[in-house]
Motif scaffolding. Structure first.
Motif, short mmCIF file in Angstrom:
data_model
loop_
_atom_site.label_atom_id
_atom_site.label_comp_id
_atom_site.label_asym_id
_atom_site.label_seq_id
_atom_site.Cartn_x
_atom_site.Cartn_y
_atom_site.Cartn_z
N GLU A 74 -9.17 -1.44 -2.11
CA GLU A 74 -9.31 -1.28 -0.60
C GLU A 74 -7.87 -1.41 -0.12
OE1 GLU A 74 -11.85 -3.26 2.95
OE2 GLU A 74 -11.92 -4.02 1.03
N THR A 75 -7.82 -0.73 1.00
CA THR A 75 -6.39 -1.06 1.73
C THR A 75 -6.63 -1.49 3.37
OG1 THR A 75 -5.14 0.67 0.46
CG2 THR A 75 -4.16 -0.11 2.63
N VAL A 76 -6.18 -2.73 3.60
CA VAL A 76 -6.46 -3.32 4.82
C VAL A 76 -5.12 -3.12 5.71
CG1 VAL A 76 -7.40 -5.34 6.05
CG2 VAL A 76 -8.33 -4.94 4.03
N THR A 77 -5.21 -2.61 6.56
CA THR A 77 -4.10 -2.50 7.74
C THR A 77 -4.08 -3.34 8.71
OG1 THR A 77 -3.85 -0.31 6.86
CG2 THR A 77 -2.50 -0.89 8.85
N LYS A 78 -3.11 -4.30 8.84
CA LYS A 78 -2.96 -5.09 10.26
C LYS A 78 -1.70 -4.65 10.95
CE LYS A 78 -6.18 -8.55 8.27
NZ LYS A 78 -6.34 -9.99 7.94
#
Length: 242
Positions: free
Chosen positions: A63-67
């Protein structure tokens, strides 16, 4: 002077939107590239010693979580005796997030073909497991409580690569109140699932929204590990019902 001010403003603007890259092995911790490399090396040394031949450890992005200030790669480790290609390898599940989940053309315990259309209109929790997986067995009582809490609001489906005979024998000793789909090795391979248990969450439209590992263990006062209450699963199901 104006040119200098413009340059300083541009530098400030770009630094404001700079994103630091981190890695996470559980969705909660934050590791730098150097720290994740140390973990890879430790695993490589451990498995090379156990297997008595050189083993290799590669990262697979789940999973890639972009903040606003960071990009977090939630990763798993692929371990094998063949040297992997350089760079991060993305799980097929990562590409599926936000898209329609593949139809599960699998067999039920009674030998009938499962109808994926029956999942339409409700969120769905899909648990991937097998009968000799200790964490899978440990989380079953918690999953059963969750099925009682949500009852007819959510579809609960369990998928395994094992044959119906093995699952039927297992269920005589262990309660697992999901609808069971068996003999699913080809489908599991298609999704790239290698770690168990694995919990996937589909929304009411059948789109994959969340990918989670098993329910987390908690360390109690005497130092032993105790299965958690599945709070993270409950929260995700509630969000899909909103």
């Amino acid at each position: 002077m104006k040119q200098l001010l413009l340059l300083l403003s541009f530098v400030g603007f770009t630094s404001l939107f700079a994103q630091t890259e981190y890695y996470s092995t559980d969705g909660k911790n934050r590791l730098t590239e150097e720290e994740i490399a140390v973990k890879q090396t430790e695993l490589k040394e451990r498995f090379t010693k156990v297997m008595k031949k050189e083993m290799f450890v590669s990262l697979k992005v789940k999973e890639t979580v972009t903040k606003p200030d960071s990009i977090i790669y939630v990763v798993g480790f692929d371990i094998g005796d063949k040297k992997p290609e350089a760079g991060l390898k993305k799980s097929p599940l990562e590409a599926l997030k936000g898209n329609a989940f593949p139809a599960m053309s699998l067999q039920t315990l009674s030998g009938e073909a499962f109808d994926p259309a029956k999942l339409n209109g409700k969120p769905t929790l899909i648990n991937f497991w097998f009968t000799r997986c200790a964490p899978c067995i440990d989380e079953m009582p918690v999953l059963n409580k969750i099925t009682e809490e949500f009852k007819d609001e959510v579809n609960f489906v369990a998928v395994t690569y094992e044959k119906p005979e093995a699952v039927t024998a297992f269920l005589k000793k262990h309660a697992f109140e999901f609808e069971h789909l068996v003999d699913g090795q080809a489908f599991i391979n298609e999704l790239g699932i290698q770690n168990y248990p694995q919990n996937l969450f589909l929304d009411k439209e059948g789109k994959l929204q969340f990918v989670e590992g098993g329910i987390a263990y908690n360390r109690v006062e005497d130092g032993e590990l105790k299965m958690g209450e599945g709070t993270e699963i409950v929260e995700k199901l509630r969000s899909l019902l909103e």
